[in-house]
Design a protein around this motif. Structure first.
Motif, PDB file in Angstrom:
ATOM      1  N   VAL A 168       4.093   5.812  10.335  1.00 57.95           N
ATOM      2  CA  VAL A 168       2.906   5.833   9.464  1.00 57.95           C
ATOM      3  C   VAL A 168       2.979   4.839   8.308  1.00 57.95           C
ATOM      4  O   VAL A 168       2.023   4.695   7.554  1.00 57.95           O
ATOM      5  N   ARG A 169       4.108   4.183   8.155  1.00 58.21           N
ATOM      6  CA  ARG A 169       4.219   3.198   7.066  1.00 58.21           C
ATOM      7  C   ARG A 169       5.332   2.217   7.423  1.00 58.21           C
ATOM      8  O   ARG A 169       6.112   2.469   8.350  1.00 58.21           O
ATOM      9  N   ASN A 192       3.999   0.547   1.014  1.00 56.76           N
ATOM     10  CA  ASN A 192       2.800   0.842   1.804  1.00 56.76           C
ATOM     11  C   ASN A 192       2.474  -0.378   2.668  1.00 56.76           C
ATOM     12  O   ASN A 192       3.256  -1.335   2.725  1.00 56.76           O
ATOM     13  N   SER A 193       1.338  -0.358   3.328  1.00 56.27           N
ATOM     14  CA  SER A 193       1.030  -1.429   4.279  1.00 56.27           C
ATOM     15  C   SER A 193       0.827  -2.784   3.595  1.00 56.27           C
ATOM     16  O   SER A 193       0.807  -3.815   4.255  1.00 56.27           O
ATOM     17  N   SER A 204       7.807   9.784   7.966  1.00 59.45           N
ATOM     18  CA  SER A 204       6.522  10.393   8.320  1.00 59.45           C
ATOM     19  C   SER A 204       5.593  10.626   7.114  1.00 59.45           C
ATOM     20  O   SER A 204       4.478  11.081   7.292  1.00 59.45           O
ATOM     21  N   ASN A 205       6.034  10.297   5.903  1.00 60.23           N
ATOM     22  CA  ASN A 205       5.141  10.436   4.746  1.00 60.23           C
ATOM     23  C   ASN A 205       4.273   9.183   4.590  1.00 60.23           C
ATOM     24  O   ASN A 205       4.790   8.076   4.506  1.00 60.23           O
ATOM     25  N   HIS A 206       2.992   9.388   4.499  1.00 59.00           N
ATOM     26  CA  HIS A 206       2.056   8.266   4.347  1.00 59.00           C
ATOM     27  C   HIS A 206       2.141   7.705   2.928  1.00 59.00           C
ATOM     28  O   HIS A 206       2.481   8.419   1.992  1.00 59.00           O
ATOM     29  N   ASP A 208      -0.534   5.156   2.035  1.00 61.34           N
ATOM     30  CA  ASP A 208      -1.763   4.406   1.793  1.00 61.34           C
ATOM     31  C   ASP A 208      -2.883   5.346   1.355  1.00 61.34           C
ATOM     32  O   ASP A 208      -2.942   6.491   1.790  1.00 61.34           O
ATOM     33  N   TRP A 211      -3.620   9.528   0.801  1.00 65.07           N
ATOM     34  CA  TRP A 211      -2.520  10.212   1.481  1.00 65.07           C
ATOM     35  C   TRP A 211      -1.265  10.232   0.622  1.00 65.07           C
ATOM     36  O   TRP A 211      -0.454  11.149   0.700  1.00 65.07           O
ATOM     37  N   GLN A 212      -1.054   9.160  -0.171  1.00 64.92           N
ATOM     38  CA  GLN A 212       0.189   9.065  -0.946  1.00 64.92           C
ATOM     39  C   GLN A 212       0.377  10.265  -1.879  1.00 64.92           C
ATOM     40  O   GLN A 212       1.503  10.658  -2.161  1.00 64.92           O
TER      41      GLN A 212
END
Ligand code: FES
Length: 221
Positions: A168-169, A192-193, A204-206, A208, A211-212
Motif C-alpha cells: 500500500v505504500r 508516501n507515494s 500495510s499502513n497507508h 496517502d 488514510w494516514q
C-alpha cells in the motif's frame, strides 16, 4: 445591614412552588434529567473525538530523527546507479535476529523529496528490505531495476515505489549522512507515494490522503 424587604430564596423546590416537588428536594427532576443527558453526551463526544484528535495531531509532536548512526562503508563503495546491500542492526543486543539487510546507493536530484524543501537533501538512498505489504524481505533485481517480494508478488521500482501487487505504500527508508568520507545510516522512516517522509509505520499502513490519520506511528514499529 440586610434589607428586610429582600426575602431569602428557599433551597427547596417545594417552597419555591415547583410542580410535582417532593419534600426535601433541592433540584427539579426535569433539571436533573437534562443535566444528566448533557453530561452523558459530553462523555460520548469526548470518547469519539479525543482519540481522533490524538491521531491527527500526534505526528506533529513526533520526533522523526533519533540518534543512533551506523557506518555502512566509505563513499567509494557506492554509486548512483546500483544498489549495494549492507547489513545493519535494527534491534540491539539480540545478535543476528536484530540485523537486517538494506540497499544503499548515492542519491541523485531525482531522489529529492517534498520533505527536503528548505533542507539539505539526504546524500544517499538507503532502502529497507521489509515489504510494505506484510513485511516479507524483498530482494533487488538489478537487471529489472525492481525490488521483488516473493510472498505475494509485490513489485517496487528502483526508488522503492509500488508498481505492482498488494503493497500500500513505497518501501521504507533510512536517514543517511556522510562523516569523514564514510556513509552512515540513521533511523528508519516511511514515505508516501510522493516520497514525502513520515515517522516509521508498520507494514500495510497507508500514508496517502486521509488514510494516514487512520494509521498513526506506534512505538513498536
Ligand atoms: S509481504 Fe510482500 S507482497 Fe505480501
Amino acid at each position: 445591614m440586610a434589607d428586610p424587604s429582600k426575602k431569602k430564596r428557599s433551597p427547596y423546590t417545594k417552597d419555591r412552588g415547583a410542580l410535582g416537588a417532593f419534600e426535601g428536594e433541592t433540584i427539579t427532576r426535569r433539571r436533573f434529567v437534562t443535566g444528566g443527558a448533557l453530561a452523558a453526551g459530553g462523555v460520548a463526544t469526548a470518547a469519539v473525538g479525543l482519540p481522533a484528535l490524538g491521531f491527527a495531531l500526534g505526528p506533529i509532536f513526533e520526533k522523526t530523527v533519533r540518534e543512533g548512526w551506523q557506518d555502512v562503508g566509505p563513499e567509494t563503495d557506492f554509486n548512483p546507479k546500483t544498489y549495494v546491500p549492507k547489513v545493519i542492526t535494527i534491534v540491539a543486543d539480540i545478535g543476528e535476529a536484530g540485523k537486517t539487510t538494506i540497499y544503499v546507493r548515492k542519491a541523485t536530484p531525482a531522489d529529492r523529496s517534498p520533505s527536503d524543501k528548505g533542507k539539505q537533501p539526504l546524500p544517499y538512498v538507503a532502502i529497507s528490505t521489509r515489504c510494505a505489504h506484510l513485511g516479507c524481505p524483498v530482494r533487488y533485481v538489478q537487471a529489472a531495476e525492481r525490488f521483488i517480494c516473493p510472498c505475494h508478488g509485490g513489485v517496487y521500482d528502483s526508488q522503492g515505489k509500488v508498481v505492482g501487487g498488494p503493497p500500500v505504500r513505497p518501501l521504507d527508508r533510512f536517514y543517511t549522512r556522510v562523516r569523514n568520507g564514510r556513509v552512515q545510516v540513521g533511523q528508519r522512516f516511511s514515505v508516501n507515494s510522493h516520497l514525502q517522509r513520515f515517522s516509521p509505520r508498520d507494514p500495510s499502513n497507508h500514508l496517502d490522503g486521509l488514510w494516514q490519520y487512520l494509521y498513526p506511528s506506534r512505538p513498536t514499529t
